[in-house]
Design a protein around this motif. Sequence first.
Motif, PDB file in Angstrom:
ATOM      1  N   GLU A 145      30.066  47.396   7.988  1.00  0.00           N
ATOM      2  CA  GLU A 145      30.303  46.082   8.582  1.00  0.00           C
ATOM      3  C   GLU A 145      29.020  45.269   8.739  1.00  0.00           C
ATOM      4  O   GLU A 145      29.071  44.054   8.966  1.00  0.00           O
ATOM      5  CB  GLU A 145      31.001  46.210   9.938  1.00  0.00           C
ATOM      6  N   SER A 146      27.859  45.916   8.604  1.00  0.00           N
ATOM      7  CA  SER A 146      26.594  45.179   8.737  1.00  0.00           C
ATOM      8  C   SER A 146      26.062  44.669   7.400  1.00  0.00           C
ATOM      9  O   SER A 146      25.091  43.906   7.377  1.00  0.00           O
ATOM     10  CB  SER A 146      25.534  46.074   9.379  1.00  0.00           C
ATOM     11  N   LEU A 147      26.692  45.060   6.282  1.00  0.00           N
ATOM     12  CA  LEU A 147      26.139  44.723   4.971  1.00  0.00           C
ATOM     13  C   LEU A 147      26.097  43.222   4.728  1.00  0.00           C
ATOM     14  O   LEU A 147      25.065  42.668   4.331  1.00  0.00           O
ATOM     15  CB  LEU A 147      26.940  45.411   3.859  1.00  0.00           C
ATOM     16  N   GLU A 148      27.215  42.545   4.927  1.00  0.00           N
ATOM     17  CA  GLU A 148      27.245  41.110   4.642  1.00  0.00           C
ATOM     18  C   GLU A 148      26.352  40.312   5.586  1.00  0.00           C
ATOM     19  O   GLU A 148      25.640  39.405   5.131  1.00  0.00           O
ATOM     20  CB  GLU A 148      28.686  40.610   4.635  1.00  0.00           C
ATOM     21  N   PRO A 149      26.329  40.606   6.916  1.00  0.00           N
ATOM     22  CA  PRO A 149      25.366  39.908   7.767  1.00  0.00           C
ATOM     23  C   PRO A 149      23.914  40.150   7.345  1.00  0.00           C
ATOM     24  O   PRO A 149      23.092  39.224   7.372  1.00  0.00           O
ATOM     25  CB  PRO A 149      25.651  40.484   9.161  1.00  0.00           C
ATOM     26  N   LEU A 150      23.583  41.378   6.956  1.00  0.00           N
ATOM     27  CA  LEU A 150      22.223  41.677   6.505  1.00  0.00           C
ATOM     28  C   LEU A 150      21.887  40.885   5.247  1.00  0.00           C
ATOM     29  O   LEU A 150      20.805  40.288   5.141  1.00  0.00           O
ATOM     30  CB  LEU A 150      22.075  43.175   6.241  1.00  0.00           C
ATOM     31  N   LEU A 151      22.806  40.850   4.298  1.00  0.00           N
ATOM     32  CA  LEU A 151      22.563  40.115   3.058  1.00  0.00           C
ATOM     33  C   LEU A 151      22.427  38.623   3.321  1.00  0.00           C
ATOM     34  O   LEU A 151      21.590  37.950   2.711  1.00  0.00           O
ATOM     35  CB  LEU A 151      23.694  40.391   2.065  1.00  0.00           C
ATOM     36  N   LYS A 152      23.222  38.090   4.233  1.00  0.00           N
ATOM     37  CA  LYS A 152      23.091  36.667   4.589  1.00  0.00           C
ATOM     38  C   LYS A 152      21.712  36.388   5.171  1.00  0.00           C
ATOM     39  O   LYS A 152      21.059  35.393   4.822  1.00  0.00           O
ATOM     40  CB  LYS A 152      24.175  36.251   5.585  1.00  0.00           C
ATOM     41  N   THR A 153      21.257  37.264   6.051  1.00  0.00           N
ATOM     42  CA  THR A 153      19.942  37.094   6.656  1.00  0.00           C
ATOM     43  C   THR A 153      18.843  37.146   5.598  1.00  0.00           C
ATOM     44  O   THR A 153      17.911  36.332   5.611  1.00  0.00           O
ATOM     45  CB  THR A 153      19.714  38.164   7.735  1.00  0.00           C
ATOM     46  N   LEU A 154      18.929  38.080   4.665  1.00  0.00           N
ATOM     47  CA  LEU A 154      17.943  38.159   3.589  1.00  0.00           C
ATOM     48  C   LEU A 154      17.934  36.889   2.754  1.00  0.00           C
ATOM     49  O   LEU A 154      16.861  36.360   2.415  1.00  0.00           O
ATOM     50  CB  LEU A 154      18.220  39.374   2.703  1.00  0.00           C
ATOM     51  N   LYS A 155      19.109  36.379   2.416  1.00  0.00           N
ATOM     52  CA  LYS A 155      19.183  35.147   1.614  1.00  0.00           C
ATOM     53  C   LYS A 155      18.634  33.953   2.379  1.00  0.00           C
ATOM     54  O   LYS A 155      17.975  33.078   1.807  1.00  0.00           O
ATOM     55  CB  LYS A 155      20.624  34.896   1.163  1.00  0.00           C
ATOM     56  N   ASP A 156      18.889  33.913   3.683  1.00  0.00           N
ATOM     57  CA  ASP A 156      18.393  32.798   4.491  1.00  0.00           C
ATOM     58  C   ASP A 156      16.880  32.857   4.687  1.00  0.00           C
ATOM     59  O   ASP A 156      16.210  31.826   4.782  1.00  0.00           O
ATOM     60  CB  ASP A 156      19.083  32.794   5.862  1.00  0.00           C
ATOM     61  N   LEU A 157      16.328  34.064   4.768  1.00  0.00           N
ATOM     62  CA  LEU A 157      14.901  34.235   5.032  1.00  0.00           C
ATOM     63  C   LEU A 157      14.039  34.111   3.780  1.00  0.00           C
ATOM     64  O   LEU A 157      12.904  33.634   3.847  1.00  0.00           O
ATOM     65  CB  LEU A 157      14.641  35.617   5.643  1.00  0.00           C
TER      66      LEU A 157
END
Length: 220
Positions: A145-157
Amino acid sequence: MAATPPEPALRGFVRTVEKRDGSVLRLHQYGSGGVGCVVWDAALVLAKYLETPGFSGDGARPLSRRSVLELGAGTGAVGLMAATLGANVVLTDLEELQDLLKMNIDVNKHLVTGSVQAKVLKWGEEVAEFAPDYILMADCIYYEESLEPLLKTLKDLAGPETCIICCYEQRTMGKNPEIEKKYFELLQLDFDLEKIPLQKHDEEYRSEDIHILHIQRKKM
């Protein structure tokens, strides 16, 4: 002012990491409280990798004066190592890890040649205040469940020049292989990956099961 110590029931032990110059990082751990409260092997491997000629180019200091953000910092082992190498570091994790991070910052401040601070960052939420040159992450791939939030954060950063260095221990139990497979499939939609050969890891802090990747945004 020094960070407030944890409650006695949560007091753990100190993990030490000797640097190549002979100085020693001291990392407090909690005896309980979740996955972020101990120094995992992947964090040690990544921290020591930052000192190696394989990363630094035979004596160069690529982290000196560079902005570094550690995701899922936990005890702060990786980011603190970067701060001792001259980086300006932000250790990020959830609210409940902030006291531990601040304690470890305070204990190791005499070794810091850049700067270091701790901030709350929940994956998937706003990250506009950060613009790092490097993103460091160790053992952040564990909950589906943390994969998509983590990927969003990486893309945003991550900008086009941001270097993401990811270290993880490959696990074969339960759903771990499935979660890792899904994560890297999703990651490669937007990022290019380069696996660092084992011989470029630290001579002592290395394992066949622990992998280091350099990751960058795909060129448009």
